[in-house]
Motif scaffolding. Structure first.
Motif, PDB file in Angstrom:
ATOM      1  N   GLU A  47      16.241  18.786 -30.526  1.00 50.39           N
ATOM      2  CA  GLU A  47      17.374  17.894 -30.236  1.00 50.39           C
ATOM      3  C   GLU A  47      18.435  18.587 -29.393  1.00 50.39           C
ATOM      4  O   GLU A  47      19.033  17.971 -28.502  1.00 50.39           O
ATOM      5  CB  GLU A  47      17.994  17.420 -31.553  1.00 50.39           C
ATOM      6  CG  GLU A  47      19.225  16.528 -31.383  1.00 50.39           C
ATOM      7  CD  GLU A  47      19.885  16.190 -32.696  1.00 50.39           C
ATOM      8  OE1 GLU A  47      21.019  15.677 -32.664  1.00 50.39           O
ATOM      9  OE2 GLU A  47      19.287  16.451 -33.763  1.00 50.39           O
ATOM     10  N   LYS A  48      18.657  19.878 -29.607  1.00 54.87           N
ATOM     11  CA  LYS A  48      19.748  20.592 -28.954  1.00 54.87           C
ATOM     12  C   LYS A  48      19.264  21.510 -27.828  1.00 54.87           C
ATOM     13  O   LYS A  48      20.067  22.252 -27.246  1.00 54.87           O
ATOM     14  CB  LYS A  48      20.537  21.389 -29.987  1.00 54.87           C
ATOM     15  CG  LYS A  48      21.134  20.488 -31.076  1.00 54.87           C
ATOM     16  CD  LYS A  48      22.190  21.183 -31.883  1.00 54.87           C
ATOM     17  CE  LYS A  48      22.869  20.180 -32.829  1.00 54.87           C
ATOM     18  NZ  LYS A  48      23.987  20.769 -33.577  1.00 54.87           N
ATOM     19  N   GLY A  49      17.990  21.463 -27.521  1.00 57.27           N
ATOM     20  CA  GLY A  49      17.471  22.267 -26.411  1.00 57.27           C
ATOM     21  C   GLY A  49      17.489  23.755 -26.670  1.00 57.27           C
ATOM     22  O   GLY A  49      17.730  24.548 -25.750  1.00 57.27           O
ATOM     23  N   LEU A  50      17.214  24.154 -27.914  1.00 59.43           N
ATOM     24  CA  LEU A  50      17.216  25.560 -28.296  1.00 59.43           C
ATOM     25  C   LEU A  50      15.792  26.069 -28.519  1.00 59.43           C
ATOM     26  O   LEU A  50      14.870  25.290 -28.757  1.00 59.43           O
ATOM     27  CB  LEU A  50      18.018  25.740 -29.591  1.00 59.43           C
ATOM     28  CG  LEU A  50      19.474  25.307 -29.557  1.00 59.43           C
ATOM     29  CD1 LEU A  50      20.056  25.310 -30.974  1.00 59.43           C
ATOM     30  CD2 LEU A  50      20.290  26.216 -28.641  1.00 59.43           C
ATOM     31  N   LYS A  51      15.636  27.361 -28.438  1.00 56.45           N
ATOM     32  CA  LYS A  51      14.365  27.966 -28.799  1.00 56.45           C
ATOM     33  C   LYS A  51      14.171  27.844 -30.309  1.00 56.45           C
ATOM     34  O   LYS A  51      15.127  27.814 -31.083  1.00 56.45           O
ATOM     35  CB  LYS A  51      14.321  29.441 -28.388  1.00 56.45           C
ATOM     36  CG  LYS A  51      14.270  29.661 -26.877  1.00 56.45           C
ATOM     37  CD  LYS A  51      12.935  29.189 -26.313  1.00 56.45           C
ATOM     38  CE  LYS A  51      12.803  29.528 -24.838  1.00 56.45           C
ATOM     39  NZ  LYS A  51      11.521  29.065 -24.264  1.00 56.45           N
TER      40      LYS A  51
END
Length: 313
Positions: A47-51
């Motif tokens: 959802e937050k574009g994190l690894k």
């Protein structure tokens, strides 16, 4: 998946790391409760574009914190855990060396050095997660930091009991294999290599593969089980019946536990092969027989029961 080992004092910060969401825990067994924590992290990361990251420990904290109850055997040894995490699509696995020095760190030091400096922007853990000296850090103290978000995952229960590694170990010790597999969401497994045994099985009509575990597994209780076995270089799964124990009919003072698998309709030499044994059903406890005739009669009954149990697998 990139594996990053962290030893105190930290002197190997990974400058190339991207921001991540991290699920934190020991995760021995990767049971359904652990899967809830990791899947929650995966959802937040996407959802937050994190690894997607997992932060775990080696050895088990009890080796340092509880010497009388220390765990030196595992449901999922570290190498197996890493394979499973890689299969879940994890990008980073941080493996923290749990030493006496690490256990003595103040909670804030852990947060600053291990989380913030490693670019963790979302922390996901079980509701009862604790960290730092004397376990003074917890989910509530994590929530006081503005550097990252914190998510607590509620406990998962089965039969009104929390699914936990402790409960799984107790169930294995008490022959409650079906409960173990339900909590895992898959059959319990042990990886090993087929080694030379006493070769007694072939003389009584039930040749067996003697499986030497590759890792320090917490094994099921001594007894007879319906199992399947996979040669790791093949796709086919073979059905069989397995004895875990000390072979009391032939040995009075044996203490070393062996794993012997008799495969149905199988007639190949597989010494030296790497295999995985999957444990499906408990049949009976190991027992001492009066002689070979009584033993072979019981093995025949065990085989019939295993065939029945595995019929629809």
């Amino acid at each position: 998946m990139k594996t990053i080992r962290l030893h105190y004092p930290l002197d190997n910060l990974q400058e190339e790391l991207q921001y991540s969401a991290a699920a934190i825990g020991f995760f021995d067994g990767l049971h359904r409760g652990h899967q809830d924590v990791i899947n929650e992290m995966i959802g937040i990361a996407e959802e937050k574009g994190l690894k997607k990251a997992v932060m775990t420990f080696d050895p088990h904290p009890s080796v340092v914190l509880s010497p009388k109850k220390q765990r030196t055997t595992y449901l999922t040894p570290l190498d197996i855990k890493l394979e499973m995490l890689d299969g879940m699509g994890i990008d980073y696995c941080f493996i923290i060396n749990f030493s006496s020095a690490f256990a003595s760190l103040e909670p804030d030091y852990f947060v600053q050095e291990y989380l913030i400096d490693n670019k963790v922007k979302e922390v996901v853990a079980g509701f009862d997660f604790s960290y730092g000296r004397y376990g003074k850090g917890n989910i509530d103290t994590l929530r006081t930091y503005d550097d990252f978000g914190t998510t607590a995952v509620a406990k998962l229960t089965a039969g009104n009991e929390k699914i936990s590694t402790t409960k799984l170990r107790e169930d294995l010790a008490n022959c409650r294999l079906e409960e173990v597999n339900d909590a895992l969401g898959r059959p319990f497994e042990v990886q090993g290599v087929v080694v030379q045994g006493e070769k007694r099985g072939r003389t009584i009509g039930f040749p067996t593969a003697n499986v030497e575990p590759e890792y320090r597994y917490h094994l099921p209780a001594k007894g007879v089980y319906a199992v399947t076995l996979k040669l790791n270089n093949e796709d086919e799964i073979y059905k069989g019946v397995c004895n875990v124990g000390v072979k009391p009919t032939f040995h009075d003072n044996m203490t070393r536990v062996s794993i012997e698998v008799h495969l149905f309709d199988f007639n190949r030499s597989i010494y030296g092969e790497n295999v995985t044994v999957y444990w499906h059903n408990f049949i009976r406890e190991e027992q001492k027989f009066s002689g070979i005739g009584e033993l072979t009669a019981q093995i025949g009954k065990d085989k019939e029961k295993a065939v029945e149990l595995l019929e629809n697998l």
